[in-house]
Scaffold this motif. Sequence first.
Motif, PDB file in Angstrom:
ATOM      1  N   GLY A  12     -40.298  72.708  -7.419  1.00  0.00           N
ATOM      2  CA  GLY A  12     -41.737  73.471  -7.242  1.00  0.00           C
ATOM      3  C   GLY A  12     -42.418  72.900  -5.888  1.00  0.00           C
ATOM      4  N   VAL A  13     -43.652  73.714  -5.605  1.00  0.00           N
ATOM      5  CA  VAL A  13     -44.424  73.182  -4.724  1.00  0.00           C
ATOM      6  C   VAL A  13     -45.475  72.215  -4.999  1.00  0.00           C
ATOM      7  N   GLU A  14     -45.303  70.860  -4.504  1.00  0.00           N
ATOM      8  CA  GLU A  14     -46.080  69.975  -4.815  1.00  0.00           C
ATOM      9  C   GLU A  14     -47.649  70.121  -4.505  1.00  0.00           C
ATOM     10  N   HIS A  15     -47.787  70.429  -2.963  1.00  0.00           N
ATOM     11  CA  HIS A  15     -49.022  70.676  -2.664  1.00  0.00           C
ATOM     12  C   HIS A  15     -49.126  71.338  -1.175  1.00  0.00           C
ATOM     13  N   ILE A  16     -49.956  71.794  -0.958  1.00  0.00           N
ATOM     14  CA  ILE A  16     -50.191  72.622   0.317  1.00  0.00           C
ATOM     15  C   ILE A  16     -51.331  71.781   1.121  1.00  0.00           C
ATOM     16  N   GLY A  17     -51.037  71.147   2.319  1.00  0.00           N
ATOM     17  CA  GLY A  17     -51.749  70.460   3.082  1.00  0.00           C
ATOM     18  C   GLY A  17     -52.601  71.175   4.260  1.00  0.00           C
ATOM     19  N   LYS A 123     -43.973  72.360   9.462  1.00  0.00           N
ATOM     20  CA  LYS A 123     -44.121  71.019   9.027  1.00  0.00           C
ATOM     21  C   LYS A 123     -43.888  71.068   7.714  1.00  0.00           C
ATOM     22  N   LEU A 124     -43.012  70.300   7.039  1.00  0.00           N
ATOM     23  CA  LEU A 124     -42.436  70.393   5.567  1.00  0.00           C
ATOM     24  C   LEU A 124     -42.391  69.003   5.086  1.00  0.00           C
ATOM     25  N   GLU A 125     -42.819  68.878   3.826  1.00  0.00           N
ATOM     26  CA  GLU A 125     -42.519  67.408   3.164  1.00  0.00           C
ATOM     27  C   GLU A 125     -41.609  67.375   2.007  1.00  0.00           C
ATOM     28  N   LEU A 126     -40.870  66.578   1.563  1.00  0.00           N
ATOM     29  CA  LEU A 126     -40.452  66.466   0.420  1.00  0.00           C
ATOM     30  C   LEU A 126     -41.300  65.378  -0.212  1.00  0.00           C
ATOM     31  N   TYR A 127     -41.248  65.683  -1.538  1.00  0.00           N
ATOM     32  CA  TYR A 127     -42.213  64.868  -2.378  1.00  0.00           C
ATOM     33  C   TYR A 127     -41.578  64.415  -3.804  1.00  0.00           C
ATOM     34  N   GLN A 128     -41.200  63.039  -4.011  1.00  0.00           N
ATOM     35  CA  GLN A 128     -40.751  62.616  -5.330  1.00  0.00           C
ATOM     36  C   GLN A 128     -41.617  61.902  -6.063  1.00  0.00           C
ATOM     37  N   GLY A 129     -42.019  61.946  -7.216  1.00  0.00           N
ATOM     38  CA  GLY A 129     -43.108  61.041  -7.735  1.00  0.00           C
ATOM     39  C   GLY A 129     -43.070  61.246  -9.195  1.00  0.00           C
TER      40      GLY A 129
END
Length: 129
Positions: A12-17, A123-129
């Motif tokens: 999913g989409v974690e967030h939009i900066g 600019k893209l980010e992978l996020y695991q939390g």
Amino acid sequence: MEKLETTTLFTGVEHIGIKALDMETAIRFYIEVLGFKFSHRIKPGEVELAFLELGGTVVELVEVVDGRRFEDGVVNHLALRVVDIFKAIEHLKQHQVEVPSSEPMDIGEGRYNFFFRGPSGEKLELYQG
């Protein structure tokens, strides 16, 4: 097979900066004008981040410092939630995505992120939390 692997890696989409020229003004705008709910603020490095949520979508306001107004645009980045960031980085490499390093950044409490660029330089980010 490829489709199954992708759907199990990216969840999913974690967030939009979004860049904020004035953090207090931006927070008030998103809350008072657009109806977002304030979640939290952090300062993991040189810039402060504020997280707000509306209808399951999270916006991360990114403080602008040192005149670096829009080096990556006003919409700074799109963060994608992943279940295994190490496998996701390998997946990017297998698809000839140029990555700046092979290791994600440990941002504490079992959370990791990893920035890279899409095909148009976004600019893209992978996020695991």
